[in-house]
Structures are given as structure tokens and as C-alpha cells.
Design a protein around this motif. Sequence first.
Motif, PDB file in Angstrom:
ATOM      1  N   GLY A 195       1.321  -1.199   0.156  1.00 33.79           N
ATOM      2  CA  GLY A 195      -0.101   0.185   0.221  1.00 33.79           C
ATOM      3  C   GLY A 195       1.149   1.268   0.028  1.00 33.79           C
ATOM      4  O   GLY A 195       2.542   1.108  -0.509  1.00 33.79           O
ATOM      5  N   TRP A 196       0.496   2.310   0.790  1.00 26.90           N
ATOM      6  CA  TRP A 196       0.498   3.725   0.625  1.00 26.90           C
ATOM      7  C   TRP A 196       1.967   3.748   1.700  1.00 26.90           C
ATOM      8  O   TRP A 196       1.925   3.329   2.375  1.00 26.90           O
ATOM      9  N   ASP A 197       3.182   4.072   0.785  1.00 25.61           N
ATOM     10  CA  ASP A 197       4.799   4.306   1.594  1.00 25.61           C
ATOM     11  C   ASP A 197       5.416   4.923   1.414  1.00 25.61           C
ATOM     12  O   ASP A 197       5.590   5.961   0.062  1.00 25.61           O
ATOM     13  N   PHE A 198       7.061   4.871   1.605  1.00 25.38           N
ATOM     14  CA  PHE A 198       7.943   6.239   1.249  1.00 25.38           C
ATOM     15  C   PHE A 198       8.717   5.045   0.279  1.00 25.38           C
ATOM     16  O   PHE A 198       8.489   3.801   0.400  1.00 25.38           O
ATOM     17  N   PRO A 199       9.463   5.926  -0.217  1.00 24.65           N
ATOM     18  CA  PRO A 199      10.092   4.715  -1.287  1.00 24.65           C
ATOM     19  C   PRO A 199      11.607   4.117  -0.568  1.00 24.65           C
ATOM     20  O   PRO A 199      11.253   5.058   0.364  1.00 24.65           O
ATOM     21  N   GLY A 200      11.746   3.054  -0.629  1.00 22.43           N
ATOM     22  CA  GLY A 200      13.204   2.461  -0.469  1.00 22.43           C
ATOM     23  C   GLY A 200      12.973   1.166  -0.490  1.00 22.43           C
ATOM     24  O   GLY A 200      12.096   0.272  -1.472  1.00 22.43           O
ATOM     25  N   GLY A 201      14.147   0.023  -0.446  1.00 21.76           N
ATOM     26  CA  GLY A 201      14.159  -0.490  -0.144  1.00 21.76           C
ATOM     27  C   GLY A 201      15.125  -1.160   0.801  1.00 21.76           C
ATOM     28  O   GLY A 201      16.153  -1.061   1.130  1.00 21.76           O
ATOM     29  N   HIS A 202      15.916  -2.739  -0.298  1.00 16.50           N
ATOM     30  CA  HIS A 202      17.610  -3.288   0.438  1.00 16.50           C
ATOM     31  C   HIS A 202      18.031  -2.967   0.056  1.00 16.50           C
ATOM     32  O   HIS A 202      17.785  -3.152  -1.705  1.00 16.50           O
ATOM     33  N   GLU A 258       1.560   3.241  -7.704  1.00 16.30           N
ATOM     34  CA  GLU A 258       1.459   4.840  -8.650  1.00 16.30           C
ATOM     35  C   GLU A 258       1.560   5.848  -7.566  1.00 16.30           C
ATOM     36  O   GLU A 258       2.740   5.338  -6.856  1.00 16.30           O
ATOM     37  N   ARG A 259       2.189   7.461  -7.902  1.00 17.09           N
ATOM     38  CA  ARG A 259       2.743   7.729  -6.777  1.00 17.09           C
ATOM     39  C   ARG A 259       1.355   8.925  -6.173  1.00 17.09           C
ATOM     40  O   ARG A 259       0.719   9.334  -7.912  1.00 17.09           O
ATOM     41  N   MET A 260       2.162   9.871  -5.095  1.00 15.17           N
ATOM     42  CA  MET A 260       0.920  11.125  -4.920  1.00 15.17           C
ATOM     43  C   MET A 260       2.223  12.145  -4.194  1.00 15.17           C
ATOM     44  O   MET A 260       3.005  11.686  -3.605  1.00 15.17           O
ATOM     45  N   LEU A 261       1.336  12.704  -3.986  1.00 17.90           N
ATOM     46  CA  LEU A 261       1.665  14.450  -4.241  1.00 17.90           C
ATOM     47  C   LEU A 261       0.468  14.407  -2.171  1.00 17.90           C
ATOM     48  O   LEU A 261       0.193  14.941  -2.375  1.00 17.90           O
ATOM     49  N   ILE A 262       1.147  14.925  -1.310  1.00 15.92           N
ATOM     50  CA  ILE A 262       0.223  15.297  -0.334  1.00 15.92           C
ATOM     51  C   ILE A 262       0.942  16.402   0.677  1.00 15.92           C
ATOM     52  O   ILE A 262       2.137  15.990   0.612  1.00 15.92           O
ATOM     53  N   ARG A 263       0.114  17.136   1.332  1.00 14.89           N
ATOM     54  CA  ARG A 263       0.567  17.045   3.080  1.00 14.89           C
ATOM     55  C   ARG A 263       1.450  16.779   3.371  1.00 14.89           C
ATOM     56  O   ARG A 263       0.543  15.566   4.467  1.00 14.89           O
ATOM     57  N   PRO A 264       2.721  16.719   4.050  1.00  8.25           N
ATOM     58  CA  PRO A 264       3.141  16.273   5.248  1.00  8.25           C
ATOM     59  C   PRO A 264       2.532  15.555   6.178  1.00  8.25           C
ATOM     60  O   PRO A 264       2.274  14.531   6.913  1.00  8.25           O
ATOM     61  N   GLU A 265       1.391  16.853   6.807  1.00  9.68           N
ATOM     62  CA  GLU A 265       1.014  16.327   7.968  1.00  9.68           C
ATOM     63  C   GLU A 265      -0.300  15.590   7.726  1.00  9.68           C
ATOM     64  O   GLU A 265      -0.919  14.629   8.425  1.00  9.68           O
ATOM     65  N   GLU A 266      -0.767  14.541   6.714  1.00 14.70           N
ATOM     66  CA  GLU A 266      -1.733  13.790   5.882  1.00 14.70           C
ATOM     67  C   GLU A 266      -1.068  12.210   5.575  1.00 14.70           C
ATOM     68  O   GLU A 266      -1.670  11.891   5.410  1.00 14.70           O
ATOM     69  N   ALA A 267       0.324  12.056   6.079  1.00 12.64           N
ATOM     70  CA  ALA A 267       1.027  11.111   6.240  1.00 12.64           C
ATOM     71  C   ALA A 267      -0.204   9.683   6.601  1.00 12.64           C
ATOM     72  O   ALA A 267       0.380   9.127   6.380  1.00 12.64           O
ATOM     73  N   ALA A 268       0.521  10.490   7.982  1.00 14.62           N
ATOM     74  CA  ALA A 268      -0.708   8.760   8.638  1.00 14.62           C
ATOM     75  C   ALA A 268      -1.777   8.782   8.147  1.00 14.62           C
ATOM     76  O   ALA A 268      -2.236   7.502   8.644  1.00 14.62           O
ATOM     77  N   HIS A 269      -2.586   9.627   7.545  1.00 18.18           N
ATOM     78  CA  HIS A 269      -3.765   8.835   7.390  1.00 18.18           C
ATOM     79  C   HIS A 269      -3.347   8.192   6.079  1.00 18.18           C
ATOM     80  O   HIS A 269      -4.304   7.148   5.919  1.00 18.18           O
ATOM     81  N   TYR A 270      -2.492   7.942   5.123  1.00 16.03           N
ATOM     82  CA  TYR A 270      -2.282   7.242   3.927  1.00 16.03           C
ATOM     83  C   TYR A 270      -1.144   5.907   3.644  1.00 16.03           C
ATOM     84  O   TYR A 270      -1.589   4.998   3.962  1.00 16.03           O
ATOM     85  N   HIS A 271      -0.706   6.202   5.035  1.00 16.73           N
ATOM     86  CA  HIS A 271       0.178   5.223   5.156  1.00 16.73           C
ATOM     87  C   HIS A 271      -0.437   4.247   6.672  1.00 16.73           C
ATOM     88  O   HIS A 271      -0.366   4.696   7.178  1.00 16.73           O
ATOM     89  N   LYS A 272      -0.306   2.516   5.649  1.00 15.55           N
ATOM     90  CA  LYS A 272      -0.992   2.289   6.825  1.00 15.55           C
ATOM     91  C   LYS A 272      -0.177   1.925   7.701  1.00 15.55           C
ATOM     92  O   LYS A 272      -0.578   1.149   8.694  1.00 15.55           O
ATOM     93  N   GLY A 273       1.383   1.213   7.985  1.00 20.19           N
ATOM     94  CA  GLY A 273       2.022   1.063   9.236  1.00 20.19           C
ATOM     95  C   GLY A 273       2.623   2.598   9.250  1.00 20.19           C
ATOM     96  O   GLY A 273       3.496   2.042  10.497  1.00 20.19           O
ATOM     97  N   TRP A 274       2.002   2.735   9.968  1.00 22.06           N
ATOM     98  CA  TRP A 274       2.542   4.301  10.581  1.00 22.06           C
ATOM     99  C   TRP A 274       2.421   4.453  12.189  1.00 22.06           C
ATOM    100  O   TRP A 274       1.155   3.498  12.505  1.00 22.06           O
ATOM    101  N   GLN A 275       3.607   4.174  12.451  1.00 22.63           N
ATOM    102  CA  GLN A 275       3.489   4.299  13.907  1.00 22.63           C
ATOM    103  C   GLN A 275       4.717   5.343  14.455  1.00 22.63           C
ATOM    104  O   GLN A 275       4.973   6.389  14.052  1.00 22.63           O
ATOM    105  N   LYS A 276       4.451   6.140  15.311  1.00 21.28           N
ATOM    106  CA  LYS A 276       5.070   6.856  16.580  1.00 21.28           C
ATOM    107  C   LYS A 276       6.020   7.162  16.114  1.00 21.28           C
ATOM    108  O   LYS A 276       6.529   8.658  16.525  1.00 21.28           O
TER     109      LYS A 276
END
Length: 180
Positions: free
Chosen positions: A50-57, A131-149
Motif C-alpha cells: 500500500g502507500w509507503d515511502f520509497p525504499g528497499g534493500h 502509482e505515486r502522489m504528493l500530499i501535505r506532510p501532516e496527512e502522511a499517517a492517513h495514507y500510510h497503513k503502517g504509520w507508527q509513532k
Amino acid sequence: MTGIYVDWGGHKLKLMWMKDLMPQRELITSVHAFCFYEGQLLLVNLNDRGWDFPGGHIEDGETVEACVIREVMEEAYVTGDWTLLGAIEVNHEENPLWNPSSPYPKVGYQVFYRMDITELLPFDAGFESSERMLIRPEEAAHYHKGWQKGFDEIMDAALGVKKRRTGLCDNELFNRRLGL
């Protein structure tokens, strides 16, 4: 950050954010980037997460920096200037399911960068993102299903990079462009 505990697929892990840390290469399990373009945060829709930050191994023979550049290009089709933010220590010492033959060390690290996008290329969806999208930084937790503190602290560090460079944070720059 004090350590926080998370459950990743039944594995109890302790996570701790460490600003400005670049761990030993052999302890790094993945590399990620908080990418910004005109005050907005870029997220990619990864086929398996799902929605995440780009990255990998990191690939064999690849540097940490080359990995973040490659992963961001493969998943988001952007290039830019990057700055090391730090790393999350992923500690399995209290995880009864950790196995010494695991590909991950008992204590490993996920390295995070901030990337200021200089080129937004046409999106091709040729790798593992749809796909990719640009959002306001404060919205990140709403899109990223694995968001943690811990991501809040990384976001603060990422937004702070711009403040150190220009004296203004992304939100202030964005508001100025809007005349607010």
C-alpha cells in the motif's frame, strides 16, 4: 525517542529512532526516503504494502547512498538531493520468534533520508509501485497503513532539514507561496 514496541507479523520488535546515525553497512536491512516536492510529501503505492515511502534493500556491492537513489527512481521516478536523517534500530532481542538463520540481524537498522526532488519524471509503474502522489506532510499517517509513532520523529527530522537550510520549514514555504 524512547523505544516503542510493534508487532510485525507476530514478531514483537523494539524500535528506536536515532537521528543522524549511519550504522555499519552489514547491519542495515533497508533504506527509505521522505521525498519532498514544492512543500509536499511523495508517497508511492507499493504493490505488496500500500502507500509507503520509497525504499528497499541494498543490493550486493551497492552503497547505502546508491541504494536510496536507485529505490526512489525505481518506485517513484524522481531524482533529487538527499540528506541523511538517521536510522531506526530494529531490535529483536525480546522477540521469541527471531531465528539466528534469519536474513535480518538480531539488531538491525532501517536508514532514512530526506530527498528534495529536483526532477519529477513521467511515472511508468515498471517496478513494484503502481502509482505515486504528493500530499501535505501532516496527512502522511492517513495514507500510510503502517504509520507508527517513530515516523512522527522522522518526519520532524525531515522537515527540520529544510529549516536548517533556508530558515523556513516546508509548511512555512508552502504558506508563503499561497500568500498566507
